[in-house]
Design a protein around this motif. Structure first.
Motif, PDB file in Angstrom:
ATOM      1  N   SER A   8      -8.341  31.835 -18.146  1.00  0.00           N
ATOM      2  CA  SER A   8      -7.311  31.476 -19.116  1.00  0.00           C
ATOM      3  C   SER A   8      -7.214  29.960 -19.249  1.00  0.00           C
ATOM      4  CB  SER A   8      -5.950  32.011 -18.654  1.00  0.00           C
ATOM      5  OG  SER A   8      -4.934  31.677 -19.573  1.00  0.00           O
ATOM      6  N   HIS A   9      -6.603  29.542 -20.341  1.00  0.00           N
ATOM      7  CA  HIS A   9      -6.215  28.138 -20.444  1.00  0.00           C
ATOM      8  C   HIS A   9      -4.792  28.027 -19.895  1.00  0.00           C
ATOM      9  CE1 HIS A   9      -5.010  24.231 -21.925  1.00  0.00           C
ATOM     10  NE2 HIS A   9      -6.293  23.989 -22.088  1.00  0.00           N
ATOM     11  N   TRP A  10      -4.702  28.184 -18.590  1.00  0.00           N
ATOM     12  CA  TRP A  10      -3.425  28.145 -17.877  1.00  0.00           C
ATOM     13  C   TRP A  10      -3.742  27.669 -16.467  1.00  0.00           C
ATOM     14  CZ3 TRP A  10       1.343  28.729 -19.794  1.00  0.00           C
ATOM     15  CH2 TRP A  10       2.413  28.856 -18.899  1.00  0.00           C
ATOM     16  N   PHE A  11      -2.982  26.759 -15.937  1.00  0.00           N
ATOM     17  CA  PHE A  11      -3.249  26.241 -14.595  1.00  0.00           C
ATOM     18  C   PHE A  11      -3.098  27.347 -13.550  1.00  0.00           C
ATOM     19  CE2 PHE A  11      -1.724  24.368 -10.605  1.00  0.00           C
ATOM     20  CZ  PHE A  11      -2.842  23.609 -10.285  1.00  0.00           C
ATOM     21  N   SER A  12      -4.083  27.483 -12.700  1.00  0.00           N
ATOM     22  CA  SER A  12      -4.041  28.385 -11.547  1.00  0.00           C
ATOM     23  C   SER A  12      -3.713  29.825 -11.932  1.00  0.00           C
ATOM     24  CB  SER A  12      -3.046  27.850 -10.509  1.00  0.00           C
ATOM     25  OG  SER A  12      -3.175  28.521  -9.293  1.00  0.00           O
ATOM     26  N   VAL A  13      -4.407  30.342 -12.928  1.00  0.00           N
ATOM     27  CA  VAL A  13      -4.120  31.680 -13.459  1.00  0.00           C
ATOM     28  C   VAL A  13      -4.233  32.773 -12.397  1.00  0.00           C
ATOM     29  CG1 VAL A  13      -6.469  32.181 -14.277  1.00  0.00           C
ATOM     30  CG2 VAL A  13      -4.498  33.198 -15.434  1.00  0.00           C
ATOM     31  N   GLY A  14      -5.108  32.585 -11.412  1.00  0.00           N
ATOM     32  CA  GLY A  14      -5.310  33.610 -10.388  1.00  0.00           C
ATOM     33  C   GLY A  14      -4.094  33.880  -9.526  1.00  0.00           C
ATOM     34  N   THR A  15      -3.205  32.907  -9.410  1.00  0.00           N
ATOM     35  CA  THR A  15      -2.012  33.100  -8.580  1.00  0.00           C
ATOM     36  C   THR A  15      -0.960  33.963  -9.273  1.00  0.00           C
ATOM     37  OG1 THR A  15      -1.009  31.042  -9.383  1.00  0.00           O
ATOM     38  CG2 THR A  15      -2.339  30.901  -7.379  1.00  0.00           C
ATOM     39  N   ALA A  16      -1.105  34.169 -10.581  1.00  0.00           N
ATOM     40  CA  ALA A  16      -0.122  34.963 -11.323  1.00  0.00           C
ATOM     41  C   ALA A  16      -0.662  36.320 -11.768  1.00  0.00           C
ATOM     42  CB  ALA A  16       0.350  34.183 -12.553  1.00  0.00           C
ATOM     43  N   VAL A  17      -1.912  36.384 -12.181  1.00  0.00           N
ATOM     44  CA  VAL A  17      -2.471  37.571 -12.823  1.00  0.00           C
ATOM     45  C   VAL A  17      -3.033  38.577 -11.830  1.00  0.00           C
ATOM     46  CG1 VAL A  17      -4.355  38.362 -14.332  1.00  0.00           C
ATOM     47  CG2 VAL A  17      -2.952  36.390 -14.996  1.00  0.00           C
ATOM     48  N   SER A  18      -3.724  38.106 -10.801  1.00  0.00           N
ATOM     49  CA  SER A  18      -4.602  38.948  -9.968  1.00  0.00           C
ATOM     50  C   SER A  18      -3.916  39.481  -8.716  1.00  0.00           C
ATOM     51  CB  SER A  18      -5.816  38.127  -9.520  1.00  0.00           C
ATOM     52  OG  SER A  18      -6.363  37.415 -10.598  1.00  0.00           O
ATOM     53  N   TRP A  19      -3.902  40.828  -8.600  1.00  0.00           N
ATOM     54  CA  TRP A  19      -3.308  41.485  -7.446  1.00  0.00           C
ATOM     55  C   TRP A  19      -4.201  42.658  -7.039  1.00  0.00           C
ATOM     56  CZ3 TRP A  19       1.137  39.110  -5.789  1.00  0.00           C
ATOM     57  CH2 TRP A  19       1.721  38.224  -6.693  1.00  0.00           C
ATOM     58  N   ALA A  20      -4.563  42.744  -5.770  1.00  0.00           N
ATOM     59  CA  ALA A  20      -5.388  43.863  -5.308  1.00  0.00           C
ATOM     60  C   ALA A  20      -5.182  44.066  -3.813  1.00  0.00           C
ATOM     61  CB  ALA A  20      -6.864  43.603  -5.601  1.00  0.00           C
ATOM     62  N   GLU A  21      -5.251  45.324  -3.393  1.00  0.00           N
ATOM     63  CA  GLU A  21      -5.107  45.656  -1.976  1.00  0.00           C
ATOM     64  C   GLU A  21      -6.073  46.787  -1.624  1.00  0.00           C
ATOM     65  OE1 GLU A  21      -1.734  47.518   0.971  1.00  0.00           O
ATOM     66  OE2 GLU A  21      -1.057  46.184  -0.640  1.00  0.00           O
ATOM     67  N   ALA A  22      -6.810  46.581  -0.551  1.00  0.00           N
ATOM     68  CA  ALA A  22      -7.782  47.584  -0.103  1.00  0.00           C
ATOM     69  C   ALA A  22      -7.106  48.931   0.100  1.00  0.00           C
ATOM     70  CB  ALA A  22      -8.441  47.128   1.200  1.00  0.00           C
ATOM     71  N   GLY A  23      -7.750  49.982  -0.356  1.00  0.00           N
ATOM     72  CA  GLY A  23      -7.224  51.325  -0.181  1.00  0.00           C
ATOM     73  C   GLY A  23      -6.018  51.646  -1.036  1.00  0.00           C
ATOM     74  N   VAL A  24      -5.621  50.738  -1.924  1.00  0.00           N
ATOM     75  CA  VAL A  24      -4.420  50.938  -2.745  1.00  0.00           C
ATOM     76  C   VAL A  24      -4.756  50.860  -4.230  1.00  0.00           C
ATOM     77  CG1 VAL A  24      -2.110  50.064  -3.303  1.00  0.00           C
ATOM     78  CG2 VAL A  24      -2.902  50.072  -0.921  1.00  0.00           C
ATOM     79  N   GLY A  25      -5.201  49.690  -4.684  1.00  0.00           N
ATOM     80  CA  GLY A  25      -5.506  49.528  -6.102  1.00  0.00           C
ATOM     81  C   GLY A  25      -5.559  48.077  -6.511  1.00  0.00           C
ATOM     82  N   ALA A  26      -5.619  47.870  -7.827  1.00  0.00           N
ATOM     83  CA  ALA A  26      -5.673  46.531  -8.401  1.00  0.00           C
ATOM     84  C   ALA A  26      -4.778  46.482  -9.625  1.00  0.00           C
ATOM     85  CB  ALA A  26      -7.108  46.176  -8.780  1.00  0.00           C
ATOM     86  N   VAL A  27      -4.117  45.336  -9.803  1.00  0.00           N
ATOM     87  CA  VAL A  27      -3.207  45.129 -10.924  1.00  0.00           C
ATOM     88  C   VAL A  27      -3.517  43.782 -11.555  1.00  0.00           C
ATOM     89  CG1 VAL A  27      -0.789  44.905 -11.655  1.00  0.00           C
ATOM     90  CG2 VAL A  27      -1.378  46.438  -9.754  1.00  0.00           C
TER      91      VAL A  27
END
Length: 194
Positions: A8-27
């Motif tokens: 994205s054209h957004w500072f540090s986009v990974g800290t807001a968009v990306s969520w994942a946990e082993a054995g659970v899922g991804a958001v």
């Protein structure tokens, strides 16, 4: 494995968009991001809800749902996605077999199609590689109308081993760069070498 990749054209986009946990899922929560969707979404999946049930709950009382974009993949490969009717154009998503691609504020209307095609065409490659190829395809199709700034890639195993501190097989972020996808690719190559 399960993963989230974003640019994205957004500072540090990974800290807001990306969520994942082993054995659970991804958001992935984007557009007018509601960061709580990451933590709450994973919690709902952890309780045994499907991706669609979790998404329905997250959106049910969200006054900003019309400007939200969210995708969820659960540990069974079920996919749920939402692009609010007021997301900034071009905005869309495509749900595929055990994956979803989303875009908003795009320069053109072929970004999602390009990402999905790149992901599916490279079916035999490792998940992290497919995610990077999808990001690269998105950029070739026009990418963010505002340009580039940051990117991220998280990959987690499908099954948890009870060591959450050691269960991100890939966790890379480029917080501020003129070419964040290119830098993310470089970092992934270094990661692979290590």
């Amino acid at each position: 494995e399960m993963a989230v990749a974003v640019q994205s054209h957004w500072f540090s986009v990974g800290t807001a968009v990306s969520w994942a946990e082993a054995g659970v899922g991804a958001v992935a929560t984007q557009s007018f991001t509601n960061k709580s969707f990451g933590i709450r979404g994973l919690d709902l999946l952890r309780r045994g809800l499907s991706a669609q049930d979790a998404l329905d709950i997250l959106l049910s009382d969200d006054a900003g749902r019309d400007v939200r974009q969210v995708a969820i993949v659960d540990m069974n490969g079920n996919v749920a996605a939402h692009t609010g009717k007021s997301c900034i154009q071009y905005a869309s998503h495509i749900k595929g077999k055990q994956f979803s691609v989303q875009s908003n504020m795009m320069l053109g209307n072929k970004v999602c199609e390009s990402m999905a095609a790149a992901f599916e065409k490279n079916d035999k490659k490792p998940l992290a590689e497919k995610m990077l190829l999808a990001l690269e395809a998105a950029q070739k199709a026009g990418g963010d109308i505002r340009g580039q700034q940051s990117a991220a890639l998280i990959v987690v195993p499908a099954k948890a081993e009870g060591k959450p501190w050691d269960e991100r097989t890939v966790d890379l972020r480029v917080d501020d760069s003129k070419e964040p996808i290119k830098e993310l690719r470089r970092l992934f190559n270094v990661h692979t070498a290590y």
